[in-house]
Design a protein around this motif. Sequence first.
Motif, PDB file in Angstrom:
ATOM      1  N   GLU A 123       0.855  -1.240  -0.004  1.00  0.00           N
ATOM      2  CA  GLU A 123      -0.054  -0.169   0.018  1.00  0.00           C
ATOM      3  C   GLU A 123       1.018   1.285  -0.033  1.00  0.00           C
ATOM      4  OE1 GLU A 123      -3.274   0.143   2.990  1.00  0.00           O
ATOM      5  OE2 GLU A 123      -3.417  -2.064   2.791  1.00  0.00           O
ATOM      6  N   MET A 124       2.060   1.319   0.802  1.00  0.00           N
ATOM      7  CA  MET A 124       2.849   2.544   0.829  1.00  0.00           C
ATOM      8  C   MET A 124       3.611   2.547  -0.425  1.00  0.00           C
ATOM      9  SD  MET A 124       4.167   2.078   4.363  1.00  0.00           S
ATOM     10  CE  MET A 124       5.329   3.419   4.528  1.00  0.00           C
ATOM     11  N   ALA A 125       3.736   1.450  -1.250  1.00  0.00           N
ATOM     12  CA  ALA A 125       4.613   1.488  -2.489  1.00  0.00           C
ATOM     13  C   ALA A 125       3.587   2.263  -3.501  1.00  0.00           C
ATOM     14  CB  ALA A 125       4.930  -0.026  -2.985  1.00  0.00           C
ATOM     15  N   LYS A 126       2.289   1.847  -3.536  1.00  0.00           N
ATOM     16  CA  LYS A 126       1.281   2.435  -4.353  1.00  0.00           C
ATOM     17  C   LYS A 126       1.320   3.873  -4.114  1.00  0.00           C
ATOM     18  CE  LYS A 126      -1.314  -1.907  -5.050  1.00  0.00           C
ATOM     19  NZ  LYS A 126      -2.475  -2.403  -4.672  1.00  0.00           N
ATOM     20  N   ARG A 127       1.231   4.303  -2.914  1.00  0.00           N
ATOM     21  CA  ARG A 127       1.043   5.692  -2.504  1.00  0.00           C
ATOM     22  C   ARG A 127       2.199   6.499  -2.819  1.00  0.00           C
ATOM     23  NH1 ARG A 127       0.882   8.182   3.574  1.00  0.00           N
ATOM     24  NH2 ARG A 127       0.086  10.331   3.147  1.00  0.00           N
TER      25      ARG A 127
END
Length: 179
Positions: A123-127
Motif C-alpha cells: 500500500e505504501m509503495a502504491k502511495r
Amino acid sequence: MNASPHKVTIKKYANRRLYDTESSTYVTLDRLAQMIREGRDFVVVDAKTGEDITHQALTQIIVEEEARGGATMLPASFLRQLIALYGNSMQTMVPGYLDAAMQSFSKNRAAFGDAFGSNLFAEMAKRQMALFEQGAKAFTGAAAAPSARPAEPAGGKDDVAALKAELDALRAKVDKLGS
C-alpha cells in the motif's frame, strides 16, 4: 541498512570484469547488488582511466534486476515519465526529488513495515508511486492548475494527522484479518 565505515573500491577492466580491491577477487554485478543490500558502500572506477563509473554500474544492476523474470519494480508508466524528463528544463531537479522520495519511502517502510507486514508495504509503495506521478506531472506542466494551492512543507501537522489516520485504519484491517 548499516553502512560500512569506508568505501570499497571496485575496478572495472576493459574486459568488463569487476575486481574488488578489498577482497582481492573478481565479483559480479549480483555481488555488488548483494553488497548494497548488506549496507556496504563502494565506488566503481575504470581501471585504465581512474574515472568514477559507479552510476553506470548501479544503472546496469537495475537493468539486470528488471530483466529477470517475475515482478518488475519500475512500472512502464514511471519509466516513460522519467524518460520524458530527460532534456526538460526540470531535469536538474529530478535527481534531488527522486532521492528525497526514496529517503521518505525508506523512512516510512522502516517505521511501519515491520509492524504490519507486506500488505502495508504494498500500500505504501502504491502511495509513493502516486506521489511521484503527481510530482512528475508537475515537472512536465501537465498537472497543477495555476490556482492550485502550494504544497505544504513535508512533515506538517496535516501530514502527521493523515499518517496517524492511515495507521489506525491499517491497524483495524490487521485486527479484522487476525480474528
